[in-house]
Design an enzyme around this catalytic site. Structure first.
Site, PDB file in Angstrom:
ATOM      1  CE  LYS A 158      -3.639  -0.082   2.724  1.00  0.00           C
ATOM      2  NZ  LYS A 158      -4.506  -0.237   3.929  1.00  0.00           N
ATOM      3  N   GLY A 165      -7.473   2.987  -3.288  1.00  0.00           N
ATOM      4  CA  GLY A 165      -6.942   1.827  -3.991  1.00  0.00           C
ATOM      5  C   GLY A 165      -5.761   2.133  -4.889  1.00  0.00           C
ATOM      6  CG  HIS A 208     -13.438  -0.960   4.277  1.00  0.00           C
ATOM      7  ND1 HIS A 208     -12.400  -0.597   3.455  1.00  0.00           N
ATOM      8  CD2 HIS A 208     -13.741   0.158   4.978  1.00  0.00           C
ATOM      9  CE1 HIS A 208     -12.104   0.677   3.650  1.00  0.00           C
ATOM     10  NE2 HIS A 208     -12.914   1.157   4.570  1.00  0.00           N
ATOM     11  NE  ARG A 296     -10.469  12.114   1.556  1.00  0.00           N
ATOM     12  CZ  ARG A 296     -11.215  11.054   1.312  1.00  0.00           C
ATOM     13  NH1 ARG A 296     -12.519  11.117   1.525  1.00  0.00           N
ATOM     14  NH2 ARG A 296     -10.696   9.926   0.871  1.00  0.00           N
TER      15      ARG A 296
END
Length: 645
Positions: A158, A165, A208, A296
């Site tokens: 990552k 992604g 998730h 955010r």
């Protein structure tokens, strides 16, 4: 409260912020690139300022131009929306230095959570569980490979500065690590200007689950969880709140962990703490780990607003203007269930490739919340994210919300570009989705069932021919100008010819002959019915027809004259770009031997990389593009030598 704010974003999030600001009596200033001069958010705002040409780096990422626009228009604050500059600490600091208010967390908090490796170390110190992995500064391929073996495959690579992604690769085997690392670092560099990566253990049955938090710099609260497990290529597709299968003990544990994360950085504003949960045996308080914090507003924030009754944008503006948190934790409650689907312009059968086109027809149903930044006639360009809208269904129960969303998707009408409507409709009706048995691998495992692959039914072909023959305000109106008896209509679906003969049959009917069989068609208020089957509706454009069949699917037919069509430059010997994009890498040279499936060119579209492979064994005759070149959809990239014989 502010008198005037500038919104440093575009599309549906800019429109969303304008809606709340208008309700609060706050004036708004929009910014736009040349590609967005006629965009919906520009028309909605009280004022609008041009900030540059279409490339985001020269417009929506141009912080100096945005700050200057705010000062020139008398704005007191800048709302960054999400994406672009929303998580850029340098921009947040520059806004403050200009004497303006950044509607979001402090630059210090953004920095603390912006790099995944540093954020995980901070979370460990705050008592938040983290996924096993390597977050070190040694970025050598040898060290990263060694750490991957230590953690144990499968693993995730990552980007430390990533999101959405981008710069992410799953690796199941050590032999694939080097290639995946190279692609992840290159993609991360292009998207974020930082090619550093981290390595994480890949959880085999992952859920998730994220928690919406909100702080005022002193206190923080959570607004419960969302489940975002239904993803494709690490991008969220459907989100819901609350999470299915959530137990009281699990909710308490995960939400309290999220609040600890926010408090650890003195958080102010809206934020989301994302966790991965091992759902191999249901949700359990001991089996969830911190992934990252998005400093955010999230794309999926409407589902939280729906189930809590809170306007998160209003909270953002109030806290940024100096007010305390509007509610205490004990005042927040879950009221119902909400499910959101993201409607994109994308070619699902081609691998969810982003699509472009002018929205010749756009209609949304009533009864659901629709967040959109486009209108009928607007163009989906290759410059920005191809989202068309978000549809949010709210109901007392999860089952009712899914049914409501499925019906809304069936009633949505988009013509002018391909979309993921059919895929979304199939997904919300998937038996495991209905049962709440979701995980991040569900879409990939059942993709064949979710992606329409067969030819259109005869009813769809017939309705396409009817739409191509004349407008729908009188069946085949204008039809008699061609011939009083019958007319042949030649269609193509994916280059497969479809010949249909039409004849009038009464004031609102027609007789359709195709494949040697004749069918009767009648037009009602809900579209054309062929025999006693379901109703199909259609929209005709000059060279194509889009047929809507509800849950049956959507099909696009070409009905231009084949003699007027340019000869296709691609074929068995030529690999073409499937979408507009930027050539990131050319991996072969003229004269090089390749095998079927070998990677030839990497094209980037919407900041995602797409590797294009050899269609067969052969030898490269010609490379037709160079790295850094912008190409259109269908542009030939590599040509192979013709096969003998």
């Amino acid at each position: 409260m502010f008198q005037r704010i500038l919104i440093a974003n575009r599309g549906e999030i800019a429109c969303r912020v304008i809606d709340t600001a208008r309700r609060l009596g706050v004036e708004t200033v929009a910014v736009y690139s040349d590609a967005d001069a006629e965009a919906r958010h520009v028309a909605m705002a009280d004022r609008a300022v041009r900030i540059g040409p279409p490339p985001a780096a020269e417009s929506y990422l141009n912080g100096a131009a945005i700050i200057e626009a705010a000062r020139a228009t008398g704005a007191q604050a800048i709302h960054p929306g999400y994406g672009f500059l929303s998580e850029n600490p340098d921009f947040a600091e520059a806004v403050a230095a200009a004497g303006l208010v950044f509607v979001g967390p402090s630059a210090k908090a953004i920095r603390a959570m912006g790099l995944k490796d540093a954020a995980k170390a901070l979370m460990e110190r705050a008592g938040v569980p983290v996924v096993p992995g390597y977050h070190g500064e040694d970025q050598s391929p040898e060290r990263l490979s060694r750490e991957a073996r230590r953690i144990g495959y499968p693993i995730l690579i990552k980007a430390v500065a990533g999101g959405g992604g981008k710069g992410m690769r799953r690796v199941d085997d050590p032999s694939r690590f080097a290639e995946a690392l190279e692609g992840a670092k290159r993609e991360a560099k292009g998207a974020f200007g930082n090619d550093a990566v981290l390595i994480e253990k890949y959880v085999s049955t992952p859920r998730h689950i994220e928690v919406q938090v909100f702080g005022d710099g002193i206190h923080a609260v959570h607004l419960f969880e969302r489940d975002c497990s239904l993803q494709r290529r690490h991008q969220k597709v459907i989100e819901e709140a609350p999470a299915p299968g959530m137990t009281p003990a699990m909710r308490t544990a995960i939400c309290e962990a999220a609040v600890r994360a926010a408090m650890a950085v003195g958080y102010s504003g809206a934020g989301t703490v994302e966790f991965i949960a091992d759902a191999s045996d249901g949700l359990h308080p001991s089996r969830f780990w911190f992934m990252e914090m998005n400093t955010r507003l999230q794309v999926e924030h409407p589902v939280t607003e729906a189930v809590t009754g809170v306007d998160l944008v209003e909270w953002q503006l109030r806290v940024a203007s100096g007010e305390p948190l509007p509610r205490r934790q004990e005042d927040l409650r879950l009221h119902c269930h909400a499910v959101e689907a993201r409607l994109y312009a994308e070619d699902v059968p081609a691998g969810f490739l982003p699509a472009t086109g002018r929205l010749a027809h756009l209609r949304f149903p009533g009864g659901v919340r629709v967040e959109t930044g486009v209108r009928e006639g607007d163009e989906i360009t290759p410059w920005y994210d191809p989202m068309i809208a978000k549809l949010v269904a709210l109901a007392p129960t999860r089952a009712e919300a899914l049914v409501k969303l499925g019906r809304a998707l069936d009633e949505t009408r988009v013509a002018g570009c391909v979309t993921n409507l059919g895929f979304l409709s199939a997904l919300v009706r998937h038996e495991r989705v209905r049962a709440g048995e979701v995980d991040t691998g569900l879409i990939a495992r059942d993709l064949d069932r979710l992606v329409p692959s067969g030819p259109p039914p005869p009813e769809a072909v017939a309705v396409a021919a009817l739409a191509a023959a004349g407008p729908a305000d009188g069946p085949l109106a204008g039809f008699h100008l061609w011939t009083p008896l019958s007319r042949r209509v030649d269609l193509r679906w994916k280059d497969e010819p479809q010949a249909v003969t039409l004849a009038l049959a009464g004031p609102r009917g027609a007789r359709i002959t195709m494949d040697g069989r004749t069918r009767e068609a009648a037009r009602g208020e809900d579209g054309w019915r062929i025999g006693s089957g379901a109703a199909f509706d259609a929209v005709a454009e000059p060279t194509r027809v889009t047929v809507f069949g509800g849950r049956e699917g959507t099909w696009v037919f070409d009905h231009s004259d084949p003699l007027d069509r340019d000869v296709d430059a691609t074929g068995h010997d030529v690999t073409a770009s499937p979408m507009p994009g930027l050539v990131r890498a050319v991996l072969v040279a003229a004269g090089q031997a390749v095998a079927k499936g070998d990677r030839l060119v990497v094209v980037e579209a919407m900041k995602m990389e797409h590797a294009l492979s050899a269609p067969r064994d052969g030898r490269v005759a010609e490379v037709l593009v160079a790295e850094g070149e912008q190409v259109e959809a269908g542009a030939p990239l590599v040509r192979l030598e013709a096969e003998d014989g």
